[in-house]
Design an enzyme around this catalytic site. Structure first.
Site, PDB file in Angstrom:
ATOM      1  N   LYS A  61      19.847   7.309  53.505  1.00 59.14           N
ATOM      2  CA  LYS A  61      20.106   7.547  52.028  1.00 59.14           C
ATOM      3  C   LYS A  61      19.881   8.743  51.655  1.00 59.14           C
ATOM      4  O   LYS A  61      18.656   9.714  52.170  1.00 59.14           O
ATOM      5  CB  LYS A  61      18.731   6.645  51.455  1.00 59.14           C
ATOM      6  CG  LYS A  61      19.095   6.663  49.741  1.00 59.14           C
ATOM      7  CD  LYS A  61      18.297   5.469  49.434  1.00 59.14           C
ATOM      8  CE  LYS A  61      18.485   5.498  47.733  1.00 59.14           C
ATOM      9  NZ  LYS A  61      17.668   4.392  46.852  1.00 59.14           N
ATOM     10  N   ARG A  74      16.665 -13.363  35.777  1.00 57.91           N
ATOM     11  CA  ARG A  74      16.783 -13.973  36.984  1.00 57.91           C
ATOM     12  C   ARG A  74      15.709 -14.840  37.359  1.00 57.91           C
ATOM     13  O   ARG A  74      15.673 -15.514  38.394  1.00 57.91           O
ATOM     14  CB  ARG A  74      17.221 -12.928  37.864  1.00 57.91           C
ATOM     15  CG  ARG A  74      18.161 -11.847  37.959  1.00 57.91           C
ATOM     16  CD  ARG A  74      17.910 -10.537  38.415  1.00 57.91           C
ATOM     17  NE  ARG A  74      17.830 -10.666  40.189  1.00 57.91           N
ATOM     18  CZ  ARG A  74      18.897 -10.391  40.895  1.00 57.91           C
ATOM     19  NH1 ARG A  74      20.204 -10.300  40.310  1.00 57.91           N
ATOM     20  NH2 ARG A  74      18.712 -10.678  42.104  1.00 57.91           N
ATOM     21  N   GLU A 114      12.835 -11.692  41.895  1.00 57.97           N
ATOM     22  CA  GLU A 114      12.025 -11.924  40.726  1.00 57.97           C
ATOM     23  C   GLU A 114      11.775 -13.342  40.756  1.00 57.97           C
ATOM     24  O   GLU A 114      10.608 -13.707  40.113  1.00 57.97           O
ATOM     25  CB  GLU A 114      13.169 -11.720  39.538  1.00 57.97           C
ATOM     26  CG  GLU A 114      13.521 -10.278  39.302  1.00 57.97           C
ATOM     27  CD  GLU A 114      14.602  -9.547  40.379  1.00 57.97           C
ATOM     28  OE1 GLU A 114      15.019  -8.692  40.366  1.00 57.97           O
ATOM     29  OE2 GLU A 114      15.070 -10.645  41.070  1.00 57.97           O
TER      30      GLU A 114
END
Length: 629
Positions: free
Chosen positions: A290, A405, A377
């Protein structure tokens, strides 16, 4: 000298595919430089895009897009994809009003196969496309590109479980950079990061790649090679991690390839060409970094996940900035630490949003009471319910859009059992550049109908702290929803005072017009009220709502206006209408909220003005409405 001679001639992937494979490293280098320049000027998601440059080039080089489907999970890494698919000259409008969206968006380009913004949806969507193409007789390919952070979510494994048992041609690319927005947590990232695993996988991949060219030409040789591979896997079983790793995706019914270097574009092309011709579910494990190619992002991928603009390579002279107003997120973070110091029962839970939800300091001060459950979640809410059953006081820090969610868990696992879980709901209302996938415009509507819920909406920073303290002390499920960014600049108390639940207050006394305002709409309503000489009530609570105050205002005023930064349907304004109907009061009522449409991305002030929710717009709408009625 032209710094990007190859990228300049690429408007679509068809142009890319006319190049020779040996030219692709230069394309990737030019693309990365273009990305650095464009995001440096506009801001936006950054580190994840730098890490996906070579993979994006290879995918568009090998696959016949847009006939073939590329589904990007979340979409943080989709900027190189946009640059290569006809939007290079629009990158200066990224995440601006009327400009390019920060995520793939079907209405923006035929190359955006699926609209995304939330995590872990790519495998299910790509599987649906693969099944549809099979039923329709189309010879297309579907590819899901998912990060190792998103792979921790249950929905990804639900899709893997389904796909592995279906006779479809699907490729899942696991882009493994050991990060989501924050560092990954949980058992899966640890297993993916195991050096033993990667070394063993690399050994098997090398043996397969180098030997197949010869062995498939020799009678009985492939059978022998399979026995050798099985023997290697047996030897790998001596290491527990390796044994589990070699079998994980294969047990889901996927043929595993990898890991491969995600920054070697020529090798990626070779691997993808081979995989495109294979039948059945395939999984390619790609290792990337990244922030690759930009030292600041490589060294701190969390900080550079998204940026406003890039710093200079040469540090500027340090200038002491003026004291800034605290954001609502910072107010929450400070309250959380203070409340935890006062009550050792408090624990904080986040679904992979430590920085965004303001939990960095809490983790540092109370590491044993901090739980990052990953992009999960649903689990976060049920986990909180279990803690609450045993006398712990959980605070779930979550964005409004991500709470969607976990709605079933909120209802079934918390509210129906009347468990004292506090939901600190950040990013309520318009969120600006992230657009409709991240807008928090529905929580009042979907929470209001849930039994036992207390719902509070603070009008400024100090009210945020007051209402957090109040709801934390309640012996029932509760939610405090607050917007992104700063508020009015109110002085914030350092205490843990509470207010009476279900009671609002009058912020301004006026005549004829009563504005019943909720949360972030109190401040612009007060500005409008000064010009209209209207009364303004800060309701504080959406549920239980202050019926007594509503009835009193309705009986003493000619016109009633409600204002909320939420969908009009089923929101706080609807709650006011229900109270008026219950008491048989018939007065003209104007609901000010977000109408029934998908909002856009852009500057929040501009968006609120377009939605009729800025101070000036509220004044004009009320004045025009009164003339009309």
């Amino acid at each position: 000298m032209n710094p990007s001679p190859l990228l300049d001639i690429i408007d679509t992937p068809q142009d890319l595919r006319r190049l020779e494979k040996k030219q692709l490293p230069q394309v990737a280098a030019e693309l990365r430089e273009f990305l650095l320049d464009s995001v440096g000027k506009t801001g936006g998601h950054f580190a994840s895009n730098l890490g996906a440059v070579e993979l994006t080039v290879a995918l568009h080089y090998v696959y016949d897009t847009p006939e073939d489907h590329l589904v990007w999970d979340v979409g943080h890494q989709s900027y190189p994809h946009k640059i290569l698919t006809g939007r290079k000259n629009q990158m200066h409008t990224m995440r601006q009003y009327g400009g390019l969206a920060g995520f793939p968006k079907r209405s923006e380009s035929e190359y955006d196969a699926f609209g995304v913004g939330h995590s872990s949806t790519s495998i299910g969507a790509a599987l649906g496309m693969a099944v549809a193409d099979k039923q329709l007789g189309n010879n297309r390919r579907s590819v899901a590109i998912i990060g190792d952070g998103a792979m921790t979510a249950g929905q990804a494994f639900e899709a893997l479980n389904c796909a592995g048992d279906m006779d479809v041609d699907l490729l899942v690319i696991l882009n493994d950079n050991e990060m989501s927005i924050s560092p990954n947590v949980g058992a899966l990232p640890k297993y993916l990061a195991s050096n033993v695993v990667r070394d063993m996988h690399g050994l098997l991949s090398t043996i397969k790649a180098q030997s197949s060219k010869v062995l498939d030409k020799l009678p009985g040789a492939m059978e022998l090679a399979q026995k050798v591979e099985n023997k290697i896997k047996t030897l790998a079983g001596e290491a527990e991690h390796a044994k589990q790793s070699l079998s994980l995706f294969e047990n889901f019914g996927f043929r595993y390839t990898g890991p491969v270097d995600g920054h070697n574009v020529e090798n990626l092309v070779d691997v993808l060409k081979d995989l495109r011709g294979r039948k059945g579910p395939q999984l390619l494990h790609v290792i990337t970094k990244k922030g690759n190619g930009y030292k600041f992002a490589e060294n701190d991928p969390v900080k550079y996940h998204a940026v406003a603009k890039l710093p200079s390579e040469v540090p500027a002279p340090e200038v002491k900035p003026a004291a800034a107003k605290p954001t609502y997120t910072q107010v929450f973070g400070q309250w959380l630490c203070d409340q935890a110091a006062a009550d050792e029962r408090l624990v904080a839970i986040t679904p992979a949003m430590r920085e965004g939800s303001g939990l960095v300091e809490f983790e540092q001060q109370f590491p044993d009471r901090y739980f990052d459950v990953g992009i999960a979640e649903q689990h976060a809410v049920t986990f909180a319910g279990g803690l609450a059953c045993e006398g712990i006081k959980p605070v779930v820090a979550i964005y409004s859009t991500f709470l969607q969610r976990a709605y079933d868990q909120l209802v079934h696992d918390v509210a129906l059992q009347n468990l004292p879980v506090l939901f600190a709901i950040d990013r309520a209302g318009i969120v600006g550049a992230d657009g409709p996938t991240h807008a928090g415009l529905y929580d009042l509507s979907f929470l209001r109908c849930v039994p036992n819920m207390i719902i509070a909406a603070p009008s400024d920073e100090n009210e945020c702290r007051l209402l957090l303290s109040t709801c934390y002390q309640a012996d029932s499920p509760s939610a405090v929803r607050y917007p992104r960014g700063t508020g009015t600049g109110a002085t914030v108390s350092d205490g843990l005072e509470t207010v009476e639940i279900g009671k609002g207050i009058i912020r301004r006394e006026g005549e004829k017009i009563a504005v019943i305002a909720f949360g972030s709409m109190v401040a612009p309503s007060l500005v409008a009220a000064d010009k209209l000489n209207a009364t303004v009530a800060d309701m504080r609570f959406v549920k239980p709502i202050d019926e007594e105050l509503i009835v009193r205002l309705a009986r003493s005023h000619d016109y009633i206006v409600t204002a909320e930064e939420n969908a009009e349907q089923g929101g706080a304004g609807s709650a006011v209408l229900e109270v008026l109907a219950k008491h048989g009061i018939c007065k003209p009522v104007l609901l000010l909220g977000v109408e029934d449409k998908v909002t856009e991305h852009g500057d929040p002030k501009k968006l609120l003005d377009d939605l009729g929710l800025s101070a000036e717009a509220i004044e004009k709408r009320i004045a025009g409405w009164i003339k009309a009625v």
